[in-house]
Write a protein that holds these residues in place. Structure first.
Motif, short mmCIF file in Angstrom:
data_model
loop_
_atom_site.label_atom_id
_atom_site.label_comp_id
_atom_site.label_asym_id
_atom_site.label_seq_id
_atom_site.Cartn_x
_atom_site.Cartn_y
_atom_site.Cartn_z
N ASP A 34 0.85 -1.18 0.00
CA ASP A 34 0.00 0.00 0.00
C ASP A 34 0.90 1.25 0.00
O ASP A 34 1.31 1.74 1.05
N HIS A 35 1.21 1.74 -1.21
CA HIS A 35 2.13 2.89 -1.32
C HIS A 35 1.61 4.12 -0.60
O HIS A 35 2.38 4.90 -0.05
N PHE A 78 6.16 8.30 5.34
CA PHE A 78 7.33 9.02 4.85
C PHE A 78 7.20 10.52 5.17
O PHE A 78 8.15 11.17 5.60
N GLU A 79 5.98 11.05 4.95
CA GLU A 79 5.77 12.47 5.23
C GLU A 79 6.03 12.76 6.71
O GLU A 79 6.64 13.78 7.06
N GLU A 80 5.61 11.84 7.59
CA GLU A 80 5.86 12.05 9.03
C GLU A 80 7.35 12.12 9.33
O GLU A 80 7.79 12.82 10.23
N LYS A 139 2.34 5.56 -13.50
CA LYS A 139 1.07 5.31 -12.79
C LYS A 139 1.28 5.33 -11.26
O LYS A 139 0.49 5.87 -10.51
N GLN A 140 2.37 4.74 -10.86
CA GLN A 140 2.66 4.68 -9.42
C GLN A 140 3.01 6.06 -8.85
O GLN A 140 2.64 6.37 -7.72
N ILE A 141 3.68 6.87 -9.65
CA ILE A 141 4.02 8.23 -9.17
C ILE A 141 2.74 9.06 -9.07
O ILE A 141 2.51 9.79 -8.10
N GLU A 142 1.89 8.89 -10.11
CA GLU A 142 0.62 9.63 -10.15
C GLU A 142 -0.20 9.37 -8.88
O GLU A 142 -0.75 10.29 -8.28
N ARG A 143 -0.23 8.12 -8.49
CA ARG A 143 -1.00 7.73 -7.31
C ARG A 143 -0.48 8.46 -6.07
O ARG A 143 -1.23 8.93 -5.24
N LEU A 152 1.26 11.34 -6.13
CA LEU A 152 1.04 12.79 -6.28
C LEU A 152 -0.39 13.18 -5.90
O LEU A 152 -0.63 14.25 -5.35
N LYS A 153 -1.35 12.29 -6.16
CA LYS A 153 -2.75 12.58 -5.86
C LYS A 153 -3.00 12.78 -4.38
O LYS A 153 -3.85 13.56 -3.98
N ILE A 154 -2.27 12.06 -3.55
CA ILE A 154 -2.57 12.11 -2.11
C ILE A 154 -1.49 12.84 -1.30
O ILE A 154 -1.62 13.02 -0.10
N ALA A 155 -0.41 13.27 -1.98
CA ALA A 155 0.74 13.74 -1.22
C ALA A 155 0.51 15.11 -0.58
O ALA A 155 0.08 16.05 -1.25
#
Ligand SMILES: NC(=O)c1ccc[n+]([C@@H]2O[C@H](COP(=O)([O-])OP(=O)(O)OC[C@H]3O[C@@H](n4cnc5c(N)ncnc54)[C@H](OP(=O)(O)O)[C@@H]3O)[C@@H](O)[C@H]2O)c1
Length: 321
Positions: A134-135, A142-144, A162-166, A168-171
């Motif tokens: 679950d990336h 990672f953000e923490e 596709k994995q980067i996009e996912r 970027l959407k939640i970052a």
């Protein structure tokens, strides 16, 4: 002379040439090569939990800082979370453990090493067993780590668009960097453009095509993938002669002129010097055209992780055929 830097995550700087340390498991050899690299101006070191040499990198950095030859702020250190810890509840404990080995309070860049998680093993002979990954949940952790000051920036390695996009959407904190294989034979133009358009610094690994990779496969008792040699390529050699530079310098300069940071590995002093001596010439448009034409795409991928056979059928397998 130190390498120039580029902006990372708008607040920091990353030197455009770093020292790779994969397959540096001989401590004395690595220690000598780190000392020689720091002497000739390298200020960016790339390591990983998986390389089992963070303690050596840490020891050398500590000596340089404690004898007053460098400050921590002058150095850029990248390390990576291994697949065996690609689970939200393991991120913090691994980074803490890695910082302890590195004898550092923080790293400059912490990367997810590979997009597929696997079950932690008790012994190195246990089979590698991929697990659901679950990336998004890992990225939140990672953000923490940025919030808590253990790393200045965070990023990903071996991820596809596709994995980067996912992510970027939640970052809340965007990936600062994408580390992927990149060299004249595997240029990955779409992926590089996508990352750069999104303000993500691309770091090219195996920029010389990893000519020493056969040793790695031999250790695993696997027949190495046959790939052509960049350093023996006629076009690369011819352009090198034109500028009085080695084929390695041409291969590295080509990536730099595409805006890609390079992290060549070497334990040989003359090569270390060569690999950072890249700033007194510019490849002209004709050379760039000839070098662009050497791209053969996926079949030139050297470091394709398919030696972990169970990875290839995982839904997060990042490489296309
Ligand atoms: N994120 C990832 O999954 C990932 C995967 C692979 C690599 N990486 C990182 O990227 C770094 C670089 O990639 P790499 O180690 O695979 O390959 P590389 O840097 O493309 O090539 C290293 C090999 O080239 C030789 N070499 C270095 N400079 C040379 C020169 N000027 N002339 C001739 N030969 C030269 C080195 O030999 P000597 O050392 O004997 O001089 C070594 O065998 C790694 O060390 C690691 O830090 C990351």
């Amino acid at each position: 002379m130190a390498a120039p830097t580029v902006s990372l995550a708008e607040k920091f700087q990353i030197p455009v040439v770093g020292l790779g340390t994969w397959q540096c498991d001989n401590e004395e050899e690595l220690e000598n090569s780190l000392n020689a690299a720091l002497e000739c101006g390298y200020r960016h070191i790339d390591t990983a939990f998986l390389y089992r040499n963070e303690h050596v990198v840490g020891r050398v950095i500590k000596q340089w800082i404690s004898n007053g030859k460098l400050t921590r702020e002058q150095l850029f250190v990248t390390t990576k979370l291994p697949s065996e810890a690609l689970q939200p509840d393991l991120v913090e404990s691994y980074l803490k453990k890695q910082l302890e080995s590195l004898q550092l309070a923080y790293v400059d860049l912490y990367l997810i090493h590979f997009p597929i998680g696997m079950k932690p093993r008790k012994t190195p002979t246990e089979p590698l067993e991929p697990i659901p990954t679950d990336h998004v949940a890992v990225w939140k952790k990672f953000e923490e780590q940025v919030d808590q000051g253990r790393t200045r920036t965070i990023g990903i390695s071996n991820f596809n668009i596709k994995q980067i996009e996912r992510i970027l959407k939640i970052a809340r904190i965007k990936p600062a960097s994408l580390q992927v294989e990149n060299h004249v034979f595997l240029q990955q133009n779409d992926l590089v453009k996508y990352a750069q358009d999104n303000g993500i610094v691309v770091v090219g690994y195996s920029p010389l095509g990893s000519p020493g990779i056969a040793k790695f496969f031999q250790k695993l008792n696997i027949e190495p993938k046959k790939v052509p040699s960049i350093l023996d390529n006629e076009t690369v050699k011819r352009i090198g002669q034109k500028y009085g530079k080695s084929p390695a310098q041409i291969a590295l300069k080509f990536l730099l002129q595409r805006g890609i940071v390079v992290i060549p590995k070497s334990v040989t002093e003359t090569r270390l010097k060569q690999n950072i001596d890249l700033f007194d010439f510019l490849l002209d448009e004709n050379d760039l055209v000839d070098l662009r034409a050497l791209d053969v795409g996926e079949e030139a991928r050297v470091c394709d992780f398919s030696f972990i056979s169970s990875f290839k059928t995982h839904p997060e397998w990042p490489f296309t055929e």
